[in-house]
Design a protein around this motif. Structure first.
Motif, PDB file in Angstrom:
ATOM      1  N   GLY A  19      59.605  27.278  25.960  1.00  0.00           N
ATOM      2  CA  GLY A  19      59.486  26.450  26.847  1.00  0.00           C
ATOM      3  C   GLY A  19      60.245  25.193  26.496  1.00  0.00           C
ATOM      4  O   GLY A  19      59.894  24.072  27.443  1.00  0.00           O
ATOM      5  N   GLY A  20      60.264  24.428  24.966  1.00  0.00           N
ATOM      6  CA  GLY A  20      60.396  23.798  24.503  1.00  0.00           C
ATOM      7  C   GLY A  20      61.190  23.497  23.561  1.00  0.00           C
ATOM      8  O   GLY A  20      62.306  22.762  23.670  1.00  0.00           O
ATOM      9  N   ALA A  21      62.744  24.158  24.609  1.00  0.00           N
ATOM     10  CA  ALA A  21      64.526  23.604  24.237  1.00  0.00           C
ATOM     11  C   ALA A  21      64.681  22.681  23.737  1.00  0.00           C
ATOM     12  O   ALA A  21      65.577  22.579  23.494  1.00  0.00           O
ATOM     13  CB  ALA A  21      64.732  25.378  24.401  1.00  0.00           C
ATOM     14  N   ALA A  22      64.528  22.537  25.298  1.00  0.00           N
ATOM     15  CA  ALA A  22      65.233  21.639  26.171  1.00  0.00           C
ATOM     16  C   ALA A  22      65.206  20.163  25.086  1.00  0.00           C
ATOM     17  O   ALA A  22      65.513  18.943  25.061  1.00  0.00           O
ATOM     18  CB  ALA A  22      64.768  20.645  27.666  1.00  0.00           C
ATOM     19  N   THR A  23      63.506  19.758  25.032  1.00  0.00           N
ATOM     20  CA  THR A  23      62.687  18.520  24.082  1.00  0.00           C
ATOM     21  C   THR A  23      63.592  18.169  23.305  1.00  0.00           C
ATOM     22  O   THR A  23      63.187  17.847  22.258  1.00  0.00           O
ATOM     23  CB  THR A  23      61.308  19.082  24.629  1.00  0.00           C
ATOM     24  OG1 THR A  23      60.760  19.110  25.637  1.00  0.00           O
ATOM     25  CG2 THR A  23      60.350  17.841  24.076  1.00  0.00           C
ATOM     26  N   ARG A  24      62.957  19.779  22.061  1.00  0.00           N
ATOM     27  CA  ARG A  24      63.904  20.039  20.932  1.00  0.00           C
ATOM     28  C   ARG A  24      65.025  19.328  20.881  1.00  0.00           C
ATOM     29  O   ARG A  24      65.564  18.845  19.876  1.00  0.00           O
ATOM     30  CB  ARG A  24      63.844  21.229  20.306  1.00  0.00           C
ATOM     31  CG  ARG A  24      63.854  20.943  18.882  1.00  0.00           C
ATOM     32  CD  ARG A  24      63.052  20.396  18.186  1.00  0.00           C
ATOM     33  NE  ARG A  24      63.453  20.515  16.712  1.00  0.00           N
ATOM     34  CZ  ARG A  24      62.984  19.976  15.615  1.00  0.00           C
ATOM     35  NH1 ARG A  24      62.488  18.031  16.237  1.00  0.00           N
ATOM     36  NH2 ARG A  24      63.326  19.569  14.132  1.00  0.00           N
ATOM     37  N   ILE A  25      65.947  20.283  21.836  1.00  0.00           N
ATOM     38  CA  ILE A  25      67.557  19.649  21.446  1.00  0.00           C
ATOM     39  C   ILE A  25      67.574  18.056  21.986  1.00  0.00           C
ATOM     40  O   ILE A  25      68.221  17.871  20.896  1.00  0.00           O
ATOM     41  CB  ILE A  25      68.284  20.095  22.778  1.00  0.00           C
ATOM     42  CG1 ILE A  25      68.549  21.397  22.592  1.00  0.00           C
ATOM     43  CG2 ILE A  25      69.183  19.561  22.877  1.00  0.00           C
ATOM     44  CD1 ILE A  25      68.831  22.383  22.915  1.00  0.00           C
ATOM     45  N   ALA A  26      66.545  17.697  22.770  1.00  0.00           N
ATOM     46  CA  ALA A  26      66.950  15.694  22.464  1.00  0.00           C
ATOM     47  C   ALA A  26      66.416  15.318  21.496  1.00  0.00           C
ATOM     48  O   ALA A  26      66.841  14.139  21.169  1.00  0.00           O
ATOM     49  CB  ALA A  26      65.878  15.778  24.002  1.00  0.00           C
ATOM     50  N   GLN A  27      65.529  16.539  21.247  1.00  0.00           N
ATOM     51  CA  GLN A  27      64.723  15.240  19.693  1.00  0.00           C
ATOM     52  C   GLN A  27      65.602  15.351  18.576  1.00  0.00           C
ATOM     53  O   GLN A  27      65.867  14.269  17.658  1.00  0.00           O
ATOM     54  CB  GLN A  27      63.923  16.051  19.253  1.00  0.00           C
ATOM     55  CG  GLN A  27      62.657  16.171  19.823  1.00  0.00           C
ATOM     56  CD  GLN A  27      61.561  17.430  19.363  1.00  0.00           C
ATOM     57  OE1 GLN A  27      61.570  17.949  18.780  1.00  0.00           O
ATOM     58  NE2 GLN A  27      60.373  16.560  19.960  1.00  0.00           N
ATOM     59  N   ILE A  28      66.770  16.506  18.603  1.00  0.00           N
ATOM     60  CA  ILE A  28      67.756  16.071  17.228  1.00  0.00           C
ATOM     61  C   ILE A  28      68.820  16.534  17.516  1.00  0.00           C
ATOM     62  O   ILE A  28      70.213  16.402  16.522  1.00  0.00           O
ATOM     63  CB  ILE A  28      67.241  17.827  16.869  1.00  0.00           C
ATOM     64  CG1 ILE A  28      67.885  18.972  16.753  1.00  0.00           C
ATOM     65  CG2 ILE A  28      66.055  17.894  15.921  1.00  0.00           C
ATOM     66  CD1 ILE A  28      67.294  20.093  16.671  1.00  0.00           C
ATOM     67  N   ALA A  29      69.398  15.931  18.471  1.00  0.00           N
ATOM     68  CA  ALA A  29      71.081  16.385  19.306  1.00  0.00           C
ATOM     69  C   ALA A  29      71.733  15.280  18.640  1.00  0.00           C
ATOM     70  O   ALA A  29      72.364  14.943  17.950  1.00  0.00           O
ATOM     71  CB  ALA A  29      71.226  16.236  20.607  1.00  0.00           C
ATOM     72  N   GLY A  30      71.108  14.003  18.097  1.00  0.00           N
ATOM     73  CA  GLY A  30      72.015  12.858  17.821  1.00  0.00           C
ATOM     74  C   GLY A  30      71.841  13.048  15.467  1.00  0.00           C
ATOM     75  O   GLY A  30      72.239  12.415  15.428  1.00  0.00           O
ATOM     76  N   MET A  31      71.738  13.770  15.413  1.00  0.00           N
ATOM     77  CA  MET A  31      71.211  14.713  14.089  1.00  0.00           C
ATOM     78  C   MET A  31      72.986  14.545  13.466  1.00  0.00           C
ATOM     79  O   MET A  31      73.141  14.887  12.629  1.00  0.00           O
ATOM     80  CB  MET A  31      70.154  14.978  13.476  1.00  0.00           C
ATOM     81  CG  MET A  31      68.918  14.636  13.061  1.00  0.00           C
ATOM     82  SD  MET A  31      68.039  15.944  12.849  1.00  0.00           S
ATOM     83  CE  MET A  31      66.090  15.190  12.689  1.00  0.00           C
ATOM     84  N   GLY A  32      74.060  14.619  14.589  1.00  0.00           N
ATOM     85  CA  GLY A  32      74.877  15.594  13.523  1.00  0.00           C
ATOM     86  C   GLY A  32      75.311  17.374  14.126  1.00  0.00           C
ATOM     87  O   GLY A  32      75.758  17.173  13.892  1.00  0.00           O
ATOM     88  N   ALA A  59      69.671  17.481  28.574  1.00  0.00           N
ATOM     89  CA  ALA A  59      69.699  17.423  26.767  1.00  0.00           C
ATOM     90  C   ALA A  59      70.492  16.450  26.488  1.00  0.00           C
ATOM     91  O   ALA A  59      70.195  15.884  25.358  1.00  0.00           O
ATOM     92  CB  ALA A  59      68.595  17.961  25.871  1.00  0.00           C
ATOM     93  N   ILE A  60      70.870  17.278  26.378  1.00  0.00           N
ATOM     94  CA  ILE A  60      73.086  16.785  25.100  1.00  0.00           C
ATOM     95  C   ILE A  60      73.085  15.789  25.708  1.00  0.00           C
ATOM     96  O   ILE A  60      74.078  15.008  25.633  1.00  0.00           O
ATOM     97  CB  ILE A  60      73.708  18.588  25.533  1.00  0.00           C
ATOM     98  CG1 ILE A  60      73.026  19.269  24.751  1.00  0.00           C
ATOM     99  CG2 ILE A  60      74.729  18.117  24.860  1.00  0.00           C
ATOM    100  CD1 ILE A  60      74.137  20.288  24.277  1.00  0.00           C
ATOM    101  N   GLY A  61      73.549  15.480  27.333  1.00  0.00           N
ATOM    102  CA  GLY A  61      74.124  14.530  27.516  1.00  0.00           C
ATOM    103  C   GLY A  61      75.765  15.107  27.267  1.00  0.00           C
ATOM    104  O   GLY A  61      76.038  16.098  27.882  1.00  0.00           O
ATOM    105  N   GLU A  62      75.960  13.122  27.055  1.00  0.00           N
ATOM    106  CA  GLU A  62      77.625  12.999  27.238  1.00  0.00           C
ATOM    107  C   GLU A  62      78.569  13.185  25.684  1.00  0.00           C
ATOM    108  O   GLU A  62      79.419  12.966  25.612  1.00  0.00           O
ATOM    109  CB  GLU A  62      78.401  11.865  27.833  1.00  0.00           C
ATOM    110  CG  GLU A  62      77.765  11.765  28.796  1.00  0.00           C
ATOM    111  CD  GLU A  62      78.037  12.144  30.184  1.00  0.00           C
ATOM    112  OE1 GLU A  62      79.102  12.657  29.898  1.00  0.00           O
ATOM    113  OE2 GLU A  62      78.069  12.755  30.578  1.00  0.00           O
ATOM    114  N   ARG A  63      77.033  13.818  24.886  1.00  0.00           N
ATOM    115  CA  ARG A  63      77.981  14.411  23.724  1.00  0.00           C
ATOM    116  C   ARG A  63      78.219  15.373  23.738  1.00  0.00           C
ATOM    117  O   ARG A  63      78.430  16.214  23.948  1.00  0.00           O
ATOM    118  CB  ARG A  63      75.795  14.997  22.732  1.00  0.00           C
ATOM    119  CG  ARG A  63      75.386  13.006  22.569  1.00  0.00           C
ATOM    120  CD  ARG A  63      74.058  13.829  21.614  1.00  0.00           C
ATOM    121  NE  ARG A  63      72.750  12.913  21.297  1.00  0.00           N
ATOM    122  CZ  ARG A  63      71.838  12.684  22.338  1.00  0.00           C
ATOM    123  NH1 ARG A  63      71.944  13.599  23.504  1.00  0.00           N
ATOM    124  NH2 ARG A  63      71.269  11.975  22.172  1.00  0.00           N
TER     125      ARG A  63
END
Length: 300
Positions: A19-32, A59-63
Motif C-alpha cells: 500500500g505504500g507505492a505512492a508514498t515511495r514514489i513521492a520520496q524518490i521522484a526527485g532523484m532523476g 505523487a509524480i505531479g508535473e514531473r
C-alpha cells in the motif's frame, strides 16, 4: 522540444503490495528517475487499484515521469489460495492499468509445480489466452519476465518464460500480438547465455526491460564449476556487473525499440540494505550515460 534520448526512459521498480507505492514514489521522484514500475508480489492485498493509480500519478505531479508497466509476480497457473489471488491480481492490473497511465502488465507465466516445463503448456494456454483477450480489449500488453526463480526445464515453482526454447513453445501456444517479454540481461547471463544476440532475434517481443546485471565469476567456474559450493555468479545493480549497457541499448535502438528500462534492485550483494539507493542512483546515472542524455549527480 522532445528529447529523442528519452524514447528509452530509465526508471526503477517500486513495491506496491503493502500500500505504500505512492508514498515511495513521492520520496524518490526527485532523484532523476524517468519512470516507475509499481509491482505486486502474489497479491494486491485487496487494494483499490484505480485509487492507487490516482495517488501514484499525484505523487509524480508535473514531473516528466511515466508509469508504463505494472508488475504482478506470482504463479497464476496453480490453484492454491495465494495462486488464485495472483490470477485475480493479473485481472485487476489489466483492468486498471490505465489509471496508472500504464499500457503493459508484467510478471511470471506461472508453472505446474515440480513438473517438466512442457507439462505446463496446456494450463498456460488456457489461462493466458483468456488474459491476452482481456488485455487486448483494454489496449494492454502482457510481458513475461525471463526469470527462472531457481527452476529449470525439469522442474520449478514459478515461471516457464526463462529460456528462449521455452519462448518458442509459449508464443506458439499463445500467438497473440500483445504477449511478449519483460527482458533483462541478468537472467540470461546467470545461465551463461549471451544476451546481445537475443535482442537481435527477440526485440519484437520485448515489451519492457528490467535494469539488472550480473557478474560471472569465471575463476570460480574454472576451478569449481557451476554446481559446486562456491557461488559462480552474482546478480548486480547495473554499473556493477559485466553487462555493456551501451551495447544493450544500442541493439535495442537498432531494432527500433522504445520504452522503459526500470531498475530491479534488492539483489546486489554489496549495494543493498543501507546502500540500496546508493546503488540504484549509480545505476540510474550509468544507464543514462549508456543511453545518452542528461544524468543526475547526487541522490537526494
Amino acid at each position: 522540444m522532445t528529447d529523442p534520448a528519452k524514447s528509452i526512459r530509465i526508471g526503477t521498480m517500486v513495491r506496491a503490495s503493502d500500500g505504500g507505492a505512492a508514498t515511495r514514489i513521492a520520496q524518490i521522484a526527485g532523484m532523476g528517475f524517468e519512470s516507475f514500475e509499481p509491482f505486486f508480489w502474489q497479491t494486491t492485498n485487496g487494494q483499490d487499484l484505480a485509487e492507487l493509480g490516482k495517488r501514484c500519478r499525484e505523487a509524480i505531479g508535473e514531473r516528466d515521469i511515466t508509469i508504463s508497466t505494472l508488475g504482478m509476480f506470482g504463479n497464476p497457473l496453480e490453484e492454491t489460495d495465494i495462486d488464485l489471488q495472483t490470477l485475480q491480481g493479473w485481472k485487476d492490473c489489466i483492468d486498471n492499468a490505465h489509471h496508472f497511465g500504464a499500457t503493459c502488465v508484467a510478471g511470471f507465466t506461472g508453472r505446474l509445480r515440480g513438473k517438466p516445463l512442457p507439462e505446463s503448456l496446456p494450463r498456460y494456454r488456457q489461462v493466458w489466452s483468456e488474459l491476452a483477450r482481456r488485455a487486448a480489449d483494454k489496449g494492454v500488453r502482457i510481458a513475461f519476465e525471463n526469470c527462472a526463480m531457481d527452476g529449470n526445464w525439469a522442474t520449478g515453482d514459478w515461471n516457464i518464460a526463462h529460456n528462449p526454447d521455452a519462448w518458442e513453445l509459449m508464443f506458439n501456444e499463445t500467438p497473440h500480438d500483445n504477449i511478449g517479454l519483460e527482458w533483462e540481461p541478468c537472467h540470461q547471463m546467470v545461465y551463461l547465455i549471451d544476451p546481445l544476440p537475443q535482442i537481435r532475434k527477440w526485440a519484437g517481443k520485448i515489451f519492457h526491460v528490467h535494469g539488472k546485471d550480473a557478474t560471472i565469476r569465471w575463476d570460480v567456474i574454472r576451478e569449481h564449476g557451476i554446481f559446486g559450493k562456491e557461488k559462480f555468479v552474482f546478480m548486480r545493480t547495473p554499473g556493477f556487473g559485466d553487462t555493456n549497457w551501451t551495447d544493450v541499448i544500442s541493439e535495442l535502438r537498432l531494432a527500433g525499440w522504445s520504452g522503459s528500462i526500470d531498475i530491479e534492485g534488492w539483489h546486489d550483494p554489496v549495494y543493498r540494505d543501507a546502500l540500496e539507493m546508493t546503488g540504484q542512483v549509480h545505476a540510474l546515472n550509468h544507464l543514462k550515460q549508456a543511453r545518452g542524455g542528461d544524468f543526475v549527480i547526487d541522490p537526494v
